[in-house]
Write an enzyme that holds these catalytic residues in place. Structure first.
Site, PDB file in Angstrom:
ATOM      1  N   ASP A  88       0.810  -1.132  -0.075  1.00 42.75           N
ATOM      2  CA  ASP A  88       0.220   0.070  -0.025  1.00 42.75           C
ATOM      3  C   ASP A  88       0.831   1.197  -0.145  1.00 42.75           C
ATOM      4  OD1 ASP A  88      -1.885   1.871   0.424  1.00 42.75           O
ATOM      5  OD2 ASP A  88      -3.160   0.690   1.702  1.00 42.75           O
ATOM      6  N   ASP A  99      -3.033   7.596  -3.151  1.00 40.65           N
ATOM      7  CA  ASP A  99      -3.099   6.509  -2.208  1.00 40.65           C
ATOM      8  C   ASP A  99      -3.569   5.087  -3.053  1.00 40.65           C
ATOM      9  OD1 ASP A  99      -3.263   4.476  -0.105  1.00 40.65           O
ATOM     10  OD2 ASP A  99      -5.134   5.885   0.965  1.00 40.65           O
ATOM     11  N   HIS A 159     -11.894   6.076   2.107  1.00 41.64           N
ATOM     12  CA  HIS A 159     -11.889   7.523   2.710  1.00 41.64           C
ATOM     13  C   HIS A 159     -11.981   8.530   1.648  1.00 41.64           C
ATOM     14  CE1 HIS A 159      -7.373   7.167   2.218  1.00 41.64           C
ATOM     15  NE2 HIS A 159      -7.845   5.874   2.010  1.00 41.64           N
ATOM     16  N   HIS A 167      -7.082  10.737   5.502  1.00 38.56           N
ATOM     17  CA  HIS A 167      -8.718  10.370   5.799  1.00 38.56           C
ATOM     18  C   HIS A 167      -8.959  11.815   6.168  1.00 38.56           C
ATOM     19  CE1 HIS A 167      -8.215   5.952   6.170  1.00 38.56           C
ATOM     20  NE2 HIS A 167      -7.092   6.298   6.251  1.00 38.56           N
ATOM     21  N   GLU A 192     -11.016   1.254  -1.498  1.00 42.73           N
ATOM     22  CA  GLU A 192     -10.011  -0.053  -1.041  1.00 42.73           C
ATOM     23  C   GLU A 192     -10.638  -1.178  -0.669  1.00 42.73           C
ATOM     24  OE1 GLU A 192      -7.085   0.926   1.926  1.00 42.73           O
ATOM     25  OE2 GLU A 192      -8.021   3.075   2.161  1.00 42.73           O
ATOM     26  N   GLU A 286      -6.296  -0.765  -4.380  1.00 41.50           N
ATOM     27  CA  GLU A 286      -6.807   0.320  -4.044  1.00 41.50           C
ATOM     28  C   GLU A 286      -6.518   1.452  -4.959  1.00 41.50           C
ATOM     29  OE1 GLU A 286      -5.027   2.235  -0.495  1.00 41.50           O
ATOM     30  OE2 GLU A 286      -6.551   3.775  -0.210  1.00 41.50           O
TER      31      GLU A 286
HETATM   32 MN    MN Z   1      -3.799   2.797   0.831  1.00 42.16          MN
HETATM   33 MN    MN Z   2      -6.246   4.272   1.682  1.00 41.75          MN
END
Ligand code: MN
Ligand code: MN
Length: 301
Positions: A88, A99, A159, A167, A192, A286
């Protein structure tokens, strides 16, 4: 959500382009036998080489570990054979964040578990447009993952994102509970889906490898003040890890001492390692997307 300008969108796309290339690089180099420490440092070096900064320490989560593990300074872990590994990656350029995550598997037997979350992400993105309710995205994710015979992880979610904020307040569920009332409008979001062959919940471990500043106000030593000022001026409350504080002490114990002291003084937020409650394997994919002028733009594809 904060209103976006064309310049903002450009910056989110820049971060997204870097994140996509780094994700592809990471999936090429991850192999059984490789140390997670080496993998993490190669990934974070690549982010910087391409003109970004890590938005958070790269999470390398093996098998039943779902999220929030980043290698420690003296990490001896190597990627096990037959494992599945979630990578990630967060990139920021001047606080504009991308992200993105992928799962790599070293045994074809895991392929359907990977496919479940990969497809869930793809279907969610296809379904997304301004005005769509978050719970309907969650329903698409849940139904897709269930159709493979797996469960989504209920207590992990996507998010909304803002500048310097990973977030920023809205959660995108991986299941279809209709009490989640908000709908998508202009802004930045990470979707995600996590799929598991376990019970579908994560629990927090006592191990913490990722931290962020939640305040800068405390009685600090000269060295602590320097650490906090450097972190705040370069990344505000974006997460960090002990590997990034190596230059502040000659020893690992010294670095850990600084972190422990900042924890005691109450100015760090902790992100405990998250593990599937029944020890099930976990897959995750994601992407980050921007909704701008009625259009959905995936920045990390
Ligand atoms: Mn992530
Ligand atoms: Mn994330």
């Amino acid at each position: 959500m904060v209103k976006l300008s064309e310049e903002d969108v450009k910056m989110y796309l820049k971060a997204g382009g870097i994140a996509k290339r780094v994700r592809e690089y990471a999936s090429r180099i991850a192999k059984p036998g490789l140390s997670v420490l080496e993998l993490a440092e190669s990934i974070e070096d690549k982010i910087r080489e391409l003109g970004g900064e890590p938005a958070f320490p790269v999470n390398i989560s093996i098998n039943e570990v779902a999220a929030h593990y980043t290698p420690v300074i003296d990490d001896k872990t190597v990627i096990p054979g037959n494992s599945i590994v979630k990578i990630d990656i967060g990139v920021h350029v001047n606080g504009y964040i991308a992200d993105t995550a992928t799962t790599v598997s070293f045994n074809p037997v895991h392929e359907s578990l990977l496919e479940a979350s990969r497809q869930a992400l793809e279907k969610a993105i296809d379904f997304l447009k301004p005005g769509v309710r978050a719970c309907d995205i969650g329903r698409v994710v849940e139904e897709t993952i269930s159709s493979y015979g797996f469960k989504p992880i209920r207590n992990l979610s996507g998010h909304s994102i803002d500048r310097y904020l990973i977030h920023s307040g809205y959660s995108i569920p991986n299941y279809g509970d209709s009490w989640i009332k908000w709908s998508f409008s202009e802004g930045v979001y990470a979707i995600e889906p996590f799929a598991t062959n376990g019970v579908g919940f994560v629990r927090e471990e006592s191990v913490v490898t990722i931290f962020s500043l939640r305040s800068t106000r405390a009685r600090l030593s000269v060295l602590e003040k320097k650490v906090v000022n450097d972190l705040w001026s370069s990344r505000r409350s974006l997460p960090f890890c002990e590997r990034w504080l190596r230059s502040y002490s000659r020893s690992i114990e010294g670095v850990r001492g600084i972190i422990q002291s900042l924890i005691r003084k109450g100015i760090l937020h902790l992100y405990p390692v998250l593990v599937e409650r029944s020890g099930g394997l976990v897959s995750q994919f994601e992407h980050t997307l921007v909704i701008y002028r009625g259009e959905v733009i995936v920045t990390t594809i």
